[in-house]
Design a protein around this motif. Sequence first.
Motif, mmCIF file in Angstrom:
data_model
loop_
_atom_site.group_PDB
_atom_site.id
_atom_site.type_symbol
_atom_site.label_atom_id
_atom_site.label_comp_id
_atom_site.label_asym_id
_atom_site.label_seq_id
_atom_site.Cartn_x
_atom_site.Cartn_y
_atom_site.Cartn_z
ATOM 1 N N ILE A 100 0.442 8.410 -0.748
ATOM 2 C CA ILE A 100 -0.712 7.685 -0.211
ATOM 3 C C ILE A 100 -1.575 7.031 -1.282
ATOM 4 O O ILE A 100 -2.634 6.482 -0.972
ATOM 5 C CB ILE A 100 -1.588 8.621 0.642
ATOM 6 N N GLY A 101 -1.187 7.086 -2.548
ATOM 7 C CA GLY A 101 -1.952 6.406 -3.591
ATOM 8 C C GLY A 101 -3.385 6.891 -3.672
ATOM 9 O O GLY A 101 -3.658 8.081 -3.793
ATOM 10 N N ALA A 102 -4.324 5.935 -3.549
ATOM 11 C CA ALA A 102 -5.751 6.238 -3.702
ATOM 12 C C ALA A 102 -6.426 6.599 -2.385
ATOM 13 O O ALA A 102 -7.657 6.638 -2.309
ATOM 14 C CB ALA A 102 -6.463 5.041 -4.326
ATOM 15 N N GLY A 103 -5.654 6.881 -1.349
ATOM 16 C CA GLY A 103 -6.233 7.104 -0.029
ATOM 17 C C GLY A 103 -7.289 8.195 0.026
ATOM 18 O O GLY A 103 -8.326 8.042 0.681
ATOM 19 N N LEU A 104 -7.060 9.316 -0.652
ATOM 20 C CA LEU A 104 -8.033 10.407 -0.633
ATOM 21 C C LEU A 104 -9.287 10.057 -1.425
ATOM 22 O O LEU A 104 -10.378 10.547 -1.113
ATOM 23 C CB LEU A 104 -7.394 11.687 -1.168
ATOM 24 N N ASP A 105 -9.145 9.223 -2.446
ATOM 25 C CA ASP A 105 -10.324 8.772 -3.192
ATOM 26 C C ASP A 105 -11.257 7.967 -2.288
ATOM 27 O O ASP A 105 -12.473 8.047 -2.407
ATOM 28 C CB ASP A 105 -9.895 7.919 -4.390
ATOM 29 N N PHE A 106 -10.689 7.177 -1.383
ATOM 30 C CA PHE A 106 -11.513 6.421 -0.445
ATOM 31 C C PHE A 106 -12.230 7.357 0.529
ATOM 32 O O PHE A 106 -13.416 7.182 0.814
ATOM 33 C CB PHE A 106 -10.652 5.428 0.347
ATOM 34 N N ARG A 157 -14.983 8.672 -3.783
ATOM 35 C CA ARG A 157 -14.823 8.486 -5.231
ATOM 36 C C ARG A 157 -14.563 7.020 -5.558
ATOM 37 O O ARG A 157 -14.978 6.528 -6.596
ATOM 38 C CB ARG A 157 -13.670 9.360 -5.725
ATOM 39 N N GLN A 158 -13.838 6.333 -4.688
ATOM 40 C CA GLN A 158 -13.632 4.897 -4.812
ATOM 41 C C GLN A 158 -14.123 4.210 -3.546
ATOM 42 O O GLN A 158 -14.068 4.789 -2.456
ATOM 43 C CB GLN A 158 -12.150 4.557 -5.016
ATOM 44 N N THR A 159 -14.605 2.976 -3.706
ATOM 45 C CA THR A 159 -15.062 2.203 -2.558
ATOM 46 C C THR A 159 -13.988 1.197 -2.180
ATOM 47 O O THR A 159 -13.574 0.376 -3.000
ATOM 48 C CB THR A 159 -16.372 1.458 -2.880
ATOM 49 N N ARG A 160 -13.558 1.273 -0.942
ATOM 50 C CA ARG A 160 -12.531 0.352 -0.488
ATOM 51 C C ARG A 160 -13.152 -0.987 -0.109
ATOM 52 O O ARG A 160 -14.343 -1.076 0.218
ATOM 53 C CB ARG A 160 -11.794 0.935 0.727
ATOM 54 N N ALA A 161 -12.337 -2.035 -0.152
ATOM 55 C CA ALA A 161 -12.810 -3.363 0.235
ATOM 56 C C ALA A 161 -13.313 -3.337 1.668
ATOM 57 O O ALA A 161 -12.767 -2.624 2.520
ATOM 58 C CB ALA A 161 -11.670 -4.376 0.098
ATOM 59 N N VAL A 203 -11.102 -7.305 -9.130
ATOM 60 C CA VAL A 203 -12.459 -7.506 -9.659
ATOM 61 C C VAL A 203 -13.088 -6.172 -10.050
ATOM 62 O O VAL A 203 -13.810 -6.081 -11.052
ATOM 63 C CB VAL A 203 -13.327 -8.237 -8.621
ATOM 64 N N THR A 204 -12.808 -5.130 -9.271
ATOM 65 C CA THR A 204 -13.436 -3.833 -9.551
ATOM 66 C C THR A 204 -12.749 -3.077 -10.697
ATOM 67 O O THR A 204 -13.374 -2.225 -11.337
ATOM 68 C CB THR A 204 -13.415 -2.944 -8.292
ATOM 69 N N ALA A 205 -11.472 -3.374 -10.953
ATOM 70 C CA ALA A 205 -10.748 -2.696 -12.048
ATOM 71 C C ALA A 205 -9.829 -3.688 -12.745
ATOM 72 O O ALA A 205 -8.604 -3.549 -12.701
ATOM 73 C CB ALA A 205 -9.962 -1.511 -11.508
ATOM 74 N N PRO A 206 -10.389 -4.707 -13.402
ATOM 75 C CA PRO A 206 -9.560 -5.783 -13.951
ATOM 76 C C PRO A 206 -8.596 -5.342 -15.048
ATOM 77 O O PRO A 206 -7.450 -5.803 -15.088
ATOM 78 C CB PRO A 206 -10.591 -6.778 -14.491
#
Length: 249
Positions: free
Chosen positions: A190-196, A200-204, A220-223
């Motif tokens: 699931i990649g970054a799914g739990l971070d969302f 911890r991370q903000t999704r678009a 843009v958020t992690a270039p």
Amino acid sequence: MQFHIGPAVIPVNIPTPQALMTALDQRLRARQGFALATINLDHIVKLHRLPDYHSAYAKHELICADGNPIVWLSRLARRPVHLVQGSDMIRPMLTVAARAGRSVAMVGSTEETLAASAEQLMRDIPGLVVVMRHAPQMDFDPKGDEARRVLAELAARDVGLCLVALGSPKQEHFAALGRDLAPNVGFASIGAGLDFISGRQTRAPHWVRAIAMEWLWRAVTAPRRLVPRYVACAAILPGEALKAWRLRR
């Protein structure tokens, strides 16, 4: 829809979100293990470059389209599939597991993220039981001794569904090893799914995702991390489009 990677074929065999829920429900109730991969252009780049990644992917029985370019290519080939993003499928997958009476584990990310996610999800989903969380170190080897110990514990605890949040290619390697060492466990990368979920991370925003521009939001958020990845993805897109066109014909 099929994507030809070198001499082999990677089949996208889960065409819709509902097809995924049906497949998971059947396998979880039957206590039949599986590995779910969510293919996107970055994965195809890695499949071209990393032979061992290709071997790991071959052990995934369920593959869905995690990126809009995959969906567009499938339409070009006249073998359309729908977008089935891992992050969007977390809650539906866990709901299926809870209704089937199967326990859940989480592997990856950080202990803080796993704890916050598990607490939030168990509040949101009736009957959900998260019985195991494991946050490995940054140098985690998905085929090493630690991975084997984690997989042994998953098997011993009779886990039904394990959410793997290690990032690509580690999560696919871990799930592939799991098919050998914990054959009754279902693995979903699931990649970054739990971070969302944990914040911890903000999704678009939804409107950005609706116009298929989430990739730009993330760039843009992690270039530094993502721009080189997207450049590599753009470089292979014409070749994949040609393959899709040949399938169409």
